[in-house]
Scaffold this active site. Sequence first.
Site, PDB file in Angstrom:
ATOM      1  N   ASP A  28      14.784  -5.662  16.621  1.00 25.12           N
ATOM      2  CA  ASP A  28      14.691  -4.451  15.820  1.00 25.12           C
ATOM      3  C   ASP A  28      14.640  -3.211  16.711  1.00 25.12           C
ATOM      4  O   ASP A  28      14.047  -3.238  17.794  1.00 25.12           O
ATOM      5  CB  ASP A  28      13.420  -4.529  14.957  1.00 25.12           C
ATOM      6  CG  ASP A  28      13.210  -3.301  14.112  1.00 25.12           C
ATOM      7  OD1 ASP A  28      14.074  -3.031  13.260  1.00 25.12           O
ATOM      8  OD2 ASP A  28      12.191  -2.612  14.309  1.00 25.12           O
TER       9      ASP A  28
ATOM     10  N   GLU B 231      19.874  -4.642  16.778  1.00 25.76           N
ATOM     11  CA  GLU B 231      20.019  -3.511  15.870  1.00 25.76           C
ATOM     12  C   GLU B 231      20.023  -2.265  16.759  1.00 25.76           C
ATOM     13  O   GLU B 231      18.977  -1.767  17.160  1.00 25.76           O
ATOM     14  CB  GLU B 231      18.865  -3.440  14.862  1.00 25.76           C
ATOM     15  CG  GLU B 231      19.085  -2.351  13.832  1.00 25.76           C
ATOM     16  CD  GLU B 231      17.805  -1.696  13.338  1.00 25.76           C
ATOM     17  OE1 GLU B 231      17.853  -1.020  12.309  1.00 25.76           O
ATOM     18  OE2 GLU B 231      16.762  -1.853  13.989  1.00 25.76           O
TER      19      GLU B 231
END
Length: 763
Positions: free
Chosen positions: A412, A465
Amino acid sequence: MSEELYNLMDWQKIEALVYSEESEPQKTLKPKIMKNGILFQCFFPEARKVKLLFGKKKREYKMEMQDEAGFFACLIPEKQILNYTYQVFLKNGEEKLVQDPYYFESQITEEEEKKFCAGICYDIYEKLGAHYQKIKGVWGVHFAVWAPNALRVSVVGDFNHWDGRVHPMNRLSRSGIFELFIPGVKLSDLYKYEIKTKDLRVFLKADPYANQAEVRPCNASVVTDLSGYQWEDSLWMNKRGKLQGEDRPLSIYEVHLGSWKKPEDGREFYNYRELAKMLCAYVKEMGYTHVELLPVMEHPLDESWGYQVTGYYAPTSRFGNCEDFMYFVDYMHQNDIGVILDWVPAHFPKDDFALAGFDGTALYEYSQAEKAEHPHWGTLVFDYASPEVKNFLISNALFWAEKYHADGIRMDAVASMLYLDYGRQDGQWQPNMYGGNENLEAVEFLKHLNSIFKKKYPDALLIAEESTAWPAVTGDLEDNGLGFDRKWNMGWQNDFLDYMRKDPIFRSGVHDELTFSMLYAYSEKFLLSFSHDEVVHGKGSFLNKMPGEKDRKLANLRAAYGFWMTHPGKKLLFMGQDFAQEREWSEKTPLDWELLEEKEHKQMQDYVKALLKLYQDYPALYEYDDTPDGFEWINHIEAEKNMLTFLRKAEKKADTLVVVCNFSDLAYEAYAMGVPYAGEYREIFNSDDESFGGTGVKNSGVQKAKKEEKDERPYSIEIQVAPLSVQIFSVKECGEKMVKESKVRRELEKKIKEEHKKEENRR
């Protein structure tokens, strides 16, 4: 008190123990062979009397109280240290037998310490944390925690009435690790670490390496054992590398376990085992290849969706225990479904029981104010310059692959790690040594992590990401890339959703938002994500991003999903969007499964199911995702029509597909378009099919290519183009000779039919 015994005492150390300021209690409390016998010393707060029971025969020796706080000692006329226990008589009338924790040697070797300090002890989770084990024939738990700047660290729990005076831990001077083996501590016992700082503050911390935690809002760590589960997924693990190859289909169902479904019996959540069976059945029915779980690592706040982690080595207890989660992954694997875990190495929350200010100093976080905090999220940033912090994170990624058989890690907020000025204004950050905004320490950390991870688990996926144009995120480490397998294509997602939000009459003005992605499509190995981030915080569901009344919204959404599936790149879709959930997602409530009782939502689910099947059945949609060999424009400049036509190609020429995308709400009759080969073209998929809720404009039978130039190609076909649709055609190539023979045959058949008709008229 005998003078001889008194003279053997190290009164400075005893005072430190009594005042709970001793970091090396074993040096005092471990039995010592002296000239005149063996010296035993012990510290039991609130004890009024202690007896030493020595050897197999439990010979009794009375211990003398040296300090009223509970410090006792005796010198016994023995020459060899044998097994012993203390019989402790407390002031409240209770008595207990205690096996001495300070009798046991360190369980962490100097070599392991050196590696940890260098950031390369990749299985440090086997030593730090709480490990139920047998040492010298005695069962108990070995506790170890890194807190180099603490004055004193104690293990506290139900087993010692949460009294930090009872079990002070031993400091390993090289590393700042504190450790202690405590006999008799059992599985499921609760514990924390009591830390006393050099400025004499005292507070409790959960174990950073704990494998289980209490169900929130409680936050104690829980003693558990990860070695007992019997895995049955060997078939999957053996073929995983092939199934997750670059030339294989990858369609991911992104799931938040807490809100996918909720029990109707009053419980807050389903157990991992229940979720495994329900989720597996759904994923197999739909045709996804993988599930990706929003972070299941322990977190206190439901509203964070798992992205503010307090227990990096513990699956959240909301849904069960460690073996329950192992069962979840195992069950998925036995049904040929991969499991990708969302992971958060970019930041952590400020909860006072967790990592923040762990030993009274900025230990896990940066100490520099301009680097320590994420302004956007109010969280702390890991110190990527610290070898021990990097070791914590790298080992954690490996831990999930090793202990839980994770098939991939999705990292993330990678962009927030890479840039020193991420979320910061001028004056709030300092350039790196070269004057740039790159966080060189984070870059090195990511390369280090990915290098080690791929060496140990080359068949598992690493997905980033990363929302900027940072170069070579999926590039090889040898070529100065970051070494990820996949990168979320945030640019494509943002452009395409912006295009789809517009009414079709305005789309021609932003036609480049459809085509721009192909200018950089092969700069990285991309994954096209329609993720949870796009259906929260007022953004609405995917259905409600689409313009028009509901029937047009549904048609637009079908077209959007069709383009998503035919555009180069692997696929990810967030739960609920495959049946056109209408409301924005909330972690507080389950998905609106009752919508499937309505025809149009069931049709959307059937449509996505058909898309996923098409995706897996046709290699052209996945084989060459990462090379220009897999894609070719036919016509991408018909902005006034809101149309695109292109080819998806595979290793076999016969697998070529022709894709026609119409993002206007007009149908086009007898639309002429160029095609790559002479041959026959058959419509194999149409998002406007009536079974999906469309208008039913379609192309029946075979469309034969004519030798008429169109779109700078020598051959063309005429088709019916449905409104707001994606139509896909398979190709049956014919050579020039076959085309001529086919033309002669058609003319002959036409003459025969005409003769038959004349004959019938004469009759």
